[in-house]
Design a protein around this motif. Structure first.
Motif, PDB file in Angstrom:
ATOM      1  N   ILE A 112       1.586   2.182  -4.118  1.00  0.00           N
ATOM      2  CA  ILE A 112       0.992   1.391  -5.192  1.00  0.00           C
ATOM      3  C   ILE A 112       1.457   1.942  -6.537  1.00  0.00           C
ATOM      4  CG2 ILE A 112      -1.182   0.670  -6.246  1.00  0.00           C
ATOM      5  CD1 ILE A 112      -0.607  -0.391  -3.349  1.00  0.00           C
ATOM      6  N   ASN A 113       2.026   1.069  -7.353  1.00  0.00           N
ATOM      7  CA  ASN A 113       2.478   1.459  -8.683  1.00  0.00           C
ATOM      8  C   ASN A 113       1.371   1.329  -9.721  1.00  0.00           C
ATOM      9  OD1 ASN A 113       5.181   1.955  -7.862  1.00  0.00           O
ATOM     10  ND2 ASN A 113       5.497  -0.250  -7.787  1.00  0.00           N
ATOM     11  N   ARG A 114       0.511   0.344  -9.536  1.00  0.00           N
ATOM     12  CA  ARG A 114      -0.580   0.106 -10.475  1.00  0.00           C
ATOM     13  C   ARG A 114      -1.635  -0.737  -9.773  1.00  0.00           C
ATOM     14  NH1 ARG A 114      -0.482  -3.683 -15.814  1.00  0.00           N
ATOM     15  NH2 ARG A 114      -2.548  -3.116 -16.548  1.00  0.00           N
ATOM     16  N   GLN A 133      -0.129 -10.410   0.577  1.00  0.00           N
ATOM     17  CA  GLN A 133       0.899 -10.248  -0.452  1.00  0.00           C
ATOM     18  C   GLN A 133       0.993 -11.546  -1.239  1.00  0.00           C
ATOM     19  OE1 GLN A 133       4.343  -8.731   1.851  1.00  0.00           O
ATOM     20  NE2 GLN A 133       3.994  -6.869   0.672  1.00  0.00           N
ATOM     21  N   VAL A 134       1.111 -11.406  -2.554  1.00  0.00           N
ATOM     22  CA  VAL A 134       1.181 -12.570  -3.431  1.00  0.00           C
ATOM     23  C   VAL A 134       2.319 -12.383  -4.429  1.00  0.00           C
ATOM     24  CG1 VAL A 134      -1.270 -13.117  -3.202  1.00  0.00           C
ATOM     25  CG2 VAL A 134      -0.517 -11.593  -5.029  1.00  0.00           C
ATOM     26  N   VAL A 135       2.699 -13.480  -5.060  1.00  0.00           N
ATOM     27  CA  VAL A 135       3.757 -13.441  -6.065  1.00  0.00           C
ATOM     28  C   VAL A 135       3.171 -13.772  -7.434  1.00  0.00           C
ATOM     29  CG1 VAL A 135       5.597 -14.000  -4.429  1.00  0.00           C
ATOM     30  CG2 VAL A 135       4.414 -15.842  -5.638  1.00  0.00           C
ATOM     31  N   GLY A 185       2.416  -8.522  -5.838  1.00  0.00           N
ATOM     32  CA  GLY A 185       1.574  -7.431  -5.383  1.00  0.00           C
ATOM     33  C   GLY A 185       0.758  -7.763  -4.160  1.00  0.00           C
ATOM     34  N   ILE A 186      -0.315  -6.996  -4.000  1.00  0.00           N
ATOM     35  CA  ILE A 186      -1.212  -7.126  -2.851  1.00  0.00           C
ATOM     36  C   ILE A 186      -2.634  -7.261  -3.365  1.00  0.00           C
ATOM     37  CG2 ILE A 186      -2.153  -5.951  -0.818  1.00  0.00           C
ATOM     38  CD1 ILE A 186       0.481  -4.487  -0.568  1.00  0.00           C
ATOM     39  N   ALA A 239     -13.401 -10.397  -9.781  1.00  0.00           N
ATOM     40  CA  ALA A 239     -12.886 -11.404  -8.856  1.00  0.00           C
ATOM     41  C   ALA A 239     -12.216 -10.725  -7.664  1.00  0.00           C
ATOM     42  CB  ALA A 239     -11.898 -12.330  -9.558  1.00  0.00           C
ATOM     43  N   HIS A 240     -11.425  -9.722  -7.974  1.00  0.00           N
ATOM     44  CA  HIS A 240     -10.769  -8.954  -6.904  1.00  0.00           C
ATOM     45  C   HIS A 240     -10.084  -7.728  -7.491  1.00  0.00           C
ATOM     46  CE1 HIS A 240      -7.649 -11.760  -8.315  1.00  0.00           C
ATOM     47  NE2 HIS A 240      -6.877 -10.715  -8.172  1.00  0.00           N
ATOM     48  N   VAL A 241      -9.617  -6.879  -6.587  1.00  0.00           N
ATOM     49  CA  VAL A 241      -8.817  -5.729  -6.974  1.00  0.00           C
ATOM     50  C   VAL A 241      -7.378  -6.061  -6.583  1.00  0.00           C
ATOM     51  CG1 VAL A 241      -8.456  -3.252  -6.756  1.00  0.00           C
ATOM     52  CG2 VAL A 241     -10.763  -4.184  -6.570  1.00  0.00           C
ATOM     53  N   PHE A 242      -6.474  -5.891  -7.516  1.00  0.00           N
ATOM     54  CA  PHE A 242      -5.072  -6.271  -7.339  1.00  0.00           C
ATOM     55  C   PHE A 242      -4.192  -5.036  -7.493  1.00  0.00           C
ATOM     56  CE2 PHE A 242      -1.018  -7.638  -9.087  1.00  0.00           C
ATOM     57  CZ  PHE A 242      -0.679  -8.651  -8.214  1.00  0.00           C
ATOM     58  N   ALA A 243      -3.145  -4.951  -6.705  1.00  0.00           N
ATOM     59  CA  ALA A 243      -2.232  -3.807  -6.797  1.00  0.00           C
ATOM     60  C   ALA A 243      -0.799  -4.289  -6.870  1.00  0.00           C
ATOM     61  CB  ALA A 243      -2.407  -2.886  -5.593  1.00  0.00           C
ATOM     62  N   GLU A 244      -0.069  -3.759  -7.855  1.00  0.00           N
ATOM     63  CA  GLU A 244       1.369  -3.999  -7.918  1.00  0.00           C
ATOM     64  C   GLU A 244       2.054  -3.063  -6.958  1.00  0.00           C
ATOM     65  OE1 GLU A 244       3.010  -3.820 -11.861  1.00  0.00           O
ATOM     66  OE2 GLU A 244       1.285  -4.812 -12.724  1.00  0.00           O
ATOM     67  N   VAL A 245       3.067  -3.559  -6.279  1.00  0.00           N
ATOM     68  CA  VAL A 245       3.827  -2.711  -5.342  1.00  0.00           C
ATOM     69  C   VAL A 245       5.296  -2.749  -5.687  1.00  0.00           C
ATOM     70  CG1 VAL A 245       2.189  -2.853  -3.454  1.00  0.00           C
ATOM     71  CG2 VAL A 245       3.944  -4.591  -3.665  1.00  0.00           C
TER      72      VAL A 245
END
Length: 125
Positions: A52-54, A75-77, A102-103, A119-125
């Motif tokens: 995870i980058n961020r 996984q989403v764009v 990310g995810i 709303a949610h927790v998001f992570a850049e990969v």
């Protein structure tokens, strides 16, 4: 700040706790302690481990009825619709999109939200 390693682990969601979650916590803590040479043993890394980058929370800006369009670990764009908020008349008042590729780590489980709800927790990969 003091150079003392620490760890924060979250697993599961919705306030639920299961034997599976407890096992995963124990295994994760053990692996981190092995990595830090606090315990003997080789560090085992799962093949599906993500770097995870961020990671960050994404909040709603409107209140209403909340509907997620994604599932945890999906996984989403960038630009993909993640969530929608509707008013009492069923009109969409907010559309939340992925800020980057990310995810989705966690998704809101309540059907309602207020302005500023997670709303949610998001992570850049």
């Amino acid at each position: 700040k003091q150079g003392i390693p620490s760890i924060l682990i979250e697993i599961g969601g919705g306030g639920r706790l299961s034997d599976e979650y407890v096992r995963a916590h124990r295994q994760g803590i053990k692996r981190v302690m092995q990595y830090l040479n606090m315990l003997d043993g080789d560090v085992v890394v799962d093949q599906d481990c993500k770097i995870i980058n961020r990671a960050y929370f994404i909040n709603t800006t409107k209140g209403g009825f909340f509907r997620s369009e994604v599932e945890p670990m999906q996984q989403v764009v960038k630009g993909q619709i993640l969530d929608r908020v509707f008013d009492i008349f069923g009109e969409e008042v907010e559309r939340i999109t992925a800020p980057a590729d990310g995810i989705v780590f966690a998704v809101r489980t309540y059907g309602t939200c207020y302005s500023g709800s997670i709303a949610h927790v998001f992570a850049e990969v």
